[in-house]
Design a protein around this motif. Sequence first.
Motif, PDB file in Angstrom:
ATOM      1  N   TYR A 115      14.182 -71.196 -95.406  1.00 16.91           N
ATOM      2  CA  TYR A 115      14.383 -72.323 -94.477  1.00 16.91           C
ATOM      3  C   TYR A 115      14.176 -72.678 -92.606  1.00 16.91           C
ATOM      4  O   TYR A 115      14.619 -73.350 -92.799  1.00 16.91           O
ATOM      5  CB  TYR A 115      16.036 -71.560 -94.628  1.00 16.91           C
ATOM      6  N   LYS A 158      22.762 -69.194 -98.516  1.00 15.36           N
ATOM      7  CA  LYS A 158      21.872 -69.878 -97.171  1.00 15.36           C
ATOM      8  C   LYS A 158      23.019 -68.790 -96.406  1.00 15.36           C
ATOM      9  O   LYS A 158      24.160 -69.478 -97.021  1.00 15.36           O
ATOM     10  CB  LYS A 158      21.250 -70.771 -96.417  1.00 15.36           C
ATOM     11  N   GLY A 215      19.094 -65.465 -97.155  1.00 16.69           N
ATOM     12  CA  GLY A 215      18.461 -67.163 -97.919  1.00 16.69           C
ATOM     13  C   GLY A 215      18.058 -67.236-100.054  1.00 16.69           C
ATOM     14  O   GLY A 215      16.723 -65.650 -99.222  1.00 16.69           O
TER      15      GLY A 215
END
Length: 553
Positions: free
Chosen positions: A80, A344, A528
């Motif tokens: 991410y 996430k 995440g």
Amino acid sequence: MKKTIKALKPSFVFLLIIVSFIACDRDFNAIDSDVLGKGNSNFSTGIDTISISAYNRKLSSLQVNNLAGNLLGIYNDPDYGLTTASIITQVIPTTFSPDFGVNPVIDEVVLSIPYYSRAIDVDENGNTTYALDSIYGNPDAEIKLTVYQNNFFLRDFDPNTTNNSAQNYYTNTDSNENSAISGSNTINFDEHIGEKILEHVFKPSADAIVTTTGTGDDETEARSVPALRVVIENNDFWKTAILDKQDDPELSNSNNFKNYFRGLYFKVEEAVANDGNMFLVNLATSNANIIIHYTSGEIDDRTESTYTLTFSGNRLNTFINDYNKVTFPTTPNKDLGDETLYLKGADGSMAVVDLFGKDDVGLEAFLRAYRQTDDSGDYITDNTSGNFILKKLINEAHLEIYEDDGMLTNPVAENGDSYHKYDRIYAYDIDNNASTFDYQIDQTDNTQNAVISKTVSLSFRDSISPTAGKYKIRITEHLNNILLRDSTNTKIGLVLSTNVNLTNNAEILNSPDEVTGIPAAAIITPRGTILHGSNSSNEDKKLRLKVFFTEPN
């Protein structure tokens, strides 16, 4: 798939049930003898694989006060991007109207914030070795922590309500600043800083804290759990702010003090670009404090004393997210579901599971398949219980979920373990902002170790090939309540959590849809993962509902 089984001896049924519990991380095929009825000796078992809709829900404006813990640090998620977590907290004295004595002089001021840790060994001298829990990211990376006096007043109550509701604060991550939303107001805490109290570059250590008192033969040593422990080299600030206020109303009670000294701002920045670590802290514990050590009295009769401030007032997190490695879907496919699901934490994203679709056609087909009907096609109920009578009994039902290893940067070493090894997916009832009924009746709770808690309803992440990266979310009782009692078919939310024991929810400010809250446990993890969705092109790993049933012949 059907398998016909003749009458089973009770001892074999008992053995089969025991084996099914032992193998709870594999496909369930338990047989519940209560379903067969007294006259049924022949029955068959089968599996229904049902297509469902699961789609993404990007999260924002999440309640970040009154959390069970607070994140502090920098975490670079390989899939991410970067998350920075800072903390704004009130400080409260443990005693009021203090008498600091004659000519008080500060010797030192010590900040202590214990890490989450556990004892793993004790040597022959009684010294404990610890391991740190809830540390995320690169354990060898440093972070820069600057502590300022906070001049923004964190209210206890919302003045815009008539029932003295608590004042909530919400994330404002799109702003790329340490800010929060309160009602219609946005607070940038960098615009409300007072004096700089501390600047410290560090990385969490599992070493016990050793403190010594006395000198020579009178010297004693004490050991305590690992902590962020720093001597604050700013005695003049604390003398002016605290000791010089003796006999003033500011130190007479909690309300006066909170209005006078509005708290501290723990601001985190990168010590090294795009690297760092993050940890979870419990500022509510009395062991998290600031202790002012001072001496007072006449020149020839000085006395050592302490004055303690705790973080027992209002606290909130701020998050700055730089998700530069992934693009979240802007328009989820609520009919067929999304191809990929993004889970996430820390104001990230979640998934919504709609089991039977919004038009109830799928639900009606499910009811027709499992309930008994009369000659007119109406569902038959039991005269005693009022429950609907079933023609097929659900022994086990679960959502089968796979990681999308084509999307994940996997494996990545973290603390010596595979990156996703301890991930847990937590499921909750979106309509009621509550845990699922399967979770509530799950007896495998472990209050000491959340990694192995609620393993029947939430299972483990499978780590054995060829099903590595597989999760199962049990919704047996959720479906049985729909079939037997006509309970509402509520949507199910999926979030990533590192502590499935935390079930309280955090509010979403001005939510535009049915997702009005999120499990707070998902906010206090920065981790995440990426999953195959219900519309995945991989037929073997797309998200499905599997129902294991028994049917009399």
